[in-house]
Each structure stands twice: as structure tokens, then as C-alpha cells.
Scaffold this motif. Sequence first.
Motif, PDB file in Angstrom:
ATOM      1  N   UNK A 172       0.828  -1.202   0.000  1.00  0.00           N
ATOM      2  CA  UNK A 172       0.000   0.000   0.000  1.00  0.00           C
ATOM      3  C   UNK A 172       0.864   1.255   0.000  1.00  0.00           C
ATOM      4  N   UNK A 173       0.197   2.407  -0.205  1.00  0.00           N
ATOM      5  CA  UNK A 173       0.849   3.699  -0.095  1.00  0.00           C
ATOM      6  C   UNK A 173       1.759   4.017  -1.266  1.00  0.00           C
ATOM      7  N   UNK A 237      -7.927  11.524  -8.060  1.00  0.00           N
ATOM      8  CA  UNK A 237      -9.033  10.856  -8.764  1.00  0.00           C
ATOM      9  C   UNK A 237      -8.938  11.051 -10.278  1.00  0.00           C
ATOM     10  N   UNK A 238      -8.290  12.154 -10.706  1.00  0.00           N
ATOM     11  CA  UNK A 238      -8.120  12.380 -12.148  1.00  0.00           C
ATOM     12  C   UNK A 238      -7.235  11.310 -12.761  1.00  0.00           C
ATOM     13  N   UNK A 239      -6.176  10.948 -12.032  1.00  0.00           N
ATOM     14  CA  UNK A 239      -5.276   9.917 -12.548  1.00  0.00           C
ATOM     15  C   UNK A 239      -5.944   8.551 -12.521  1.00  0.00           C
ATOM     16  N   UNK A 240      -6.755   8.299 -11.480  1.00  0.00           N
ATOM     17  CA  UNK A 240      -7.492   7.041 -11.427  1.00  0.00           C
ATOM     18  C   UNK A 240      -8.399   6.920 -12.651  1.00  0.00           C
ATOM     19  N   UNK A 241      -9.088   8.000 -12.975  1.00  0.00           N
ATOM     20  CA  UNK A 241      -9.983   8.002 -14.134  1.00  0.00           C
ATOM     21  C   UNK A 241      -9.207   7.771 -15.424  1.00  0.00           C
ATOM     22  N   UNK A 242      -8.042   8.402 -15.553  1.00  0.00           N
ATOM     23  CA  UNK A 242      -7.239   8.219 -16.757  1.00  0.00           C
ATOM     24  C   UNK A 242      -6.796   6.770 -16.900  1.00  0.00           C
ATOM     25  N   UNK A 243      -6.334   6.158 -15.809  1.00  0.00           N
ATOM     26  CA  UNK A 243      -5.856   4.777 -15.878  1.00  0.00           C
ATOM     27  C   UNK A 243      -6.989   3.796 -16.166  1.00  0.00           C
ATOM     28  N   UNK A 244      -8.195   4.127 -15.741  1.00  0.00           N
ATOM     29  CA  UNK A 244      -9.323   3.211 -15.927  1.00  0.00           C
ATOM     30  C   UNK A 244     -10.064   3.409 -17.253  1.00  0.00           C
ATOM     31  N   UNK A 275      -7.387   1.125  -5.488  1.00  0.00           N
ATOM     32  CA  UNK A 275      -6.342   1.258  -4.466  1.00  0.00           C
ATOM     33  C   UNK A 275      -4.965   1.373  -5.102  1.00  0.00           C
ATOM     34  N   UNK A 276      -4.685   0.546  -6.103  1.00  0.00           N
ATOM     35  CA  UNK A 276      -3.383   0.599  -6.770  1.00  0.00           C
ATOM     36  C   UNK A 276      -3.249   1.859  -7.621  1.00  0.00           C
ATOM     37  N   UNK A 277      -4.322   2.272  -8.277  1.00  0.00           N
ATOM     38  CA  UNK A 277      -4.284   3.501  -9.075  1.00  0.00           C
ATOM     39  C   UNK A 277      -4.020   4.711  -8.183  1.00  0.00           C
ATOM     40  N   UNK A 278      -4.633   4.734  -6.990  1.00  0.00           N
ATOM     41  CA  UNK A 278      -4.390   5.827  -6.044  1.00  0.00           C
ATOM     42  C   UNK A 278      -2.962   5.779  -5.492  1.00  0.00           C
ATOM     43  N   UNK A 279      -2.418   4.573  -5.331  1.00  0.00           N
ATOM     44  CA  UNK A 279      -1.028   4.441  -4.875  1.00  0.00           C
ATOM     45  C   UNK A 279      -0.077   5.038  -5.915  1.00  0.00           C
TER      46      UNK A 279
END
Length: 295
Positions: A172-173, A237-244, A275-279
Motif C-alpha cells: 500500500x501507499x 481521482x483524475x489519474x485514477x480516471x485516466x488509468x481506468x 487502491x493501486x491507481x491511487x497508490x
Amino acid sequence: MFFRLTFLQSLLVVCAILFDSAAARSQDLVSRGQYIFATAGGCACHTMPKGPPYAGGRAFPIPFGKVFSTNITQDQETGLGHWTEQQIVDAVTKGIRRDGSRILPVMPFEKYSGMSQEDLKALIAFLRTLRPVKNATPRLKSWAPFLRRLGTPIYLNFFGRFSRSPKHAPKAGSGRGRYLVDHVSICGDCHTPRNSIGVPNQSLYLAGASEKIGPLGEAVPNITPDKETGIGKWKPEDLVELLHSGTKPDLDAVSGLMDEVIQGTSHGYKDMTKKDALAIADYLRSIRPIKNKTK
């Protein structure tokens, strides 16, 4: 006689339980390997656009010619069907083929050398499930005939940066994020610019590259937290959206290689857990911001 039958019946029950347990562990290993495969962008480089999945043959320009990605399906003649687990590990993390020849460092085996032992084992278990496709890898095209045999060892001696493979991956982290960025998703392979002989410029770590030096002639964006030329104004959250989904904060969509690794032939960044995208987002926000305009 009754005792003997009861004992045999009990033994059969125990064997069935053990078999089911081993099968469940094997399936769990494959599932974890599938996730690592997805987080590695679905190994998109090993699939020709509109070609058979993972059968290789995709051309990549290099300073001395052109190299082609290999067949990673389970075909026994042209793929990994006859390779042992250790031979696959050596190829992925050391750049050494089954026959002892060198893989050119276009394949990021230096980065994969830091993948954890448990993730490597799971990844190989998943690779064993890929449908065999017979497709021989085209030969290296280069005006430097000794490039693979002599050039690669010299290059690695001067510029190689291998890592120690930990037994377990961080969970994590930002430590998890760094592990994924550097050793699984291999973001630096495209987002860190290279010089004329392909050496990554670590002073511009993840700062992007222009069309002139980007992979396949594509400009690659700066993903450091620089607020003017990077992603410093992005929310996690912007990066999470981009990765998904491949969608940027301005609602524009990514294209080219980035779109390929997000979507994957079957598995890609889109399958990454939140969780991994946020990491990854946490780690990218922690690195040194570098002002580098790539367009």
C-alpha cells in the motif's frame, strides 16, 4: 474388511480434499498473475495492431535498426511453450533467452528485475494459460551485425541499472505506487526520455518526451507534479480516471500506446484496482516536479 474399506474411503476423501485445495491455490495464482499482467499494460508490445494476441512481431525502431517483439504465447515452436519457469524469469529480469543469447534492452528487463518474486511466479503461471499461436519472430534488422552479441553487454556494463527482486511486493501507499511505476507498469519506459543510443535520461525522470525522441514517434506527456507542464494540478481521482478509462481531466482521451496499455488486448490498466491507481497517484505527486514541455 469393514475397517479396510473405511480406511480406504477416508483416504480417498482426504486425497480429494487435497486435490481441490491444490487446484484452488493454482487458480488463485493464475488470477493474481492475470492482475500483474494487466497492471503491466497487458504486455501490449507483444501484440501487433489487429494481429493475434501476444504472438509478437511488432516492429520497434532503435538507433541501429529495427527490433521485433517476441511471441509470448504457449506455442512450443515459436513461443514459450518449451521454456522452463527459470528460463522465463531470466528473460524477463536479466534479458537472457533460452538459448543464452541476449535480448536487446528495448525490452525493459532492467526494470522488471525489481518485480517481486511472488509477482513473477504468478505472472508466469498466467502466461502458461495463453492460447498457443504459431508465429515466428522476425529477425533483428540492423546495420550493426554484432549489436546483440557484443553491443548489448557493453551497453549494460556502462548503462545497465538492475534492481534486487524482493520476496514480496509493497502492499500500500506511495511505496506500492513506486513499485508499480518502476517495476510493473514501467511508466518510465515511455515517459522518461532517452538519448540517441537509447539511454534513459534520469535527470528527466518521468518528464515526458517530444515526438522526435518518443517511442514510435509519439510525444509522451510529462507526468511529474510540475504545475505548468506536468500533472501538478491534477487530483488523485483524475489519474485514477485516466488509468481506468483513458479520459483526461479536460475530457480529452489518450491515444496511441497509452490507449493500448489501458485497454489491453484483453487485460490492461483499466483492470487495475482503485487502491493501486491511487497508490500510483500518491507516488507521482511525491516525485520531483520537472518543467519540461513536450509539445
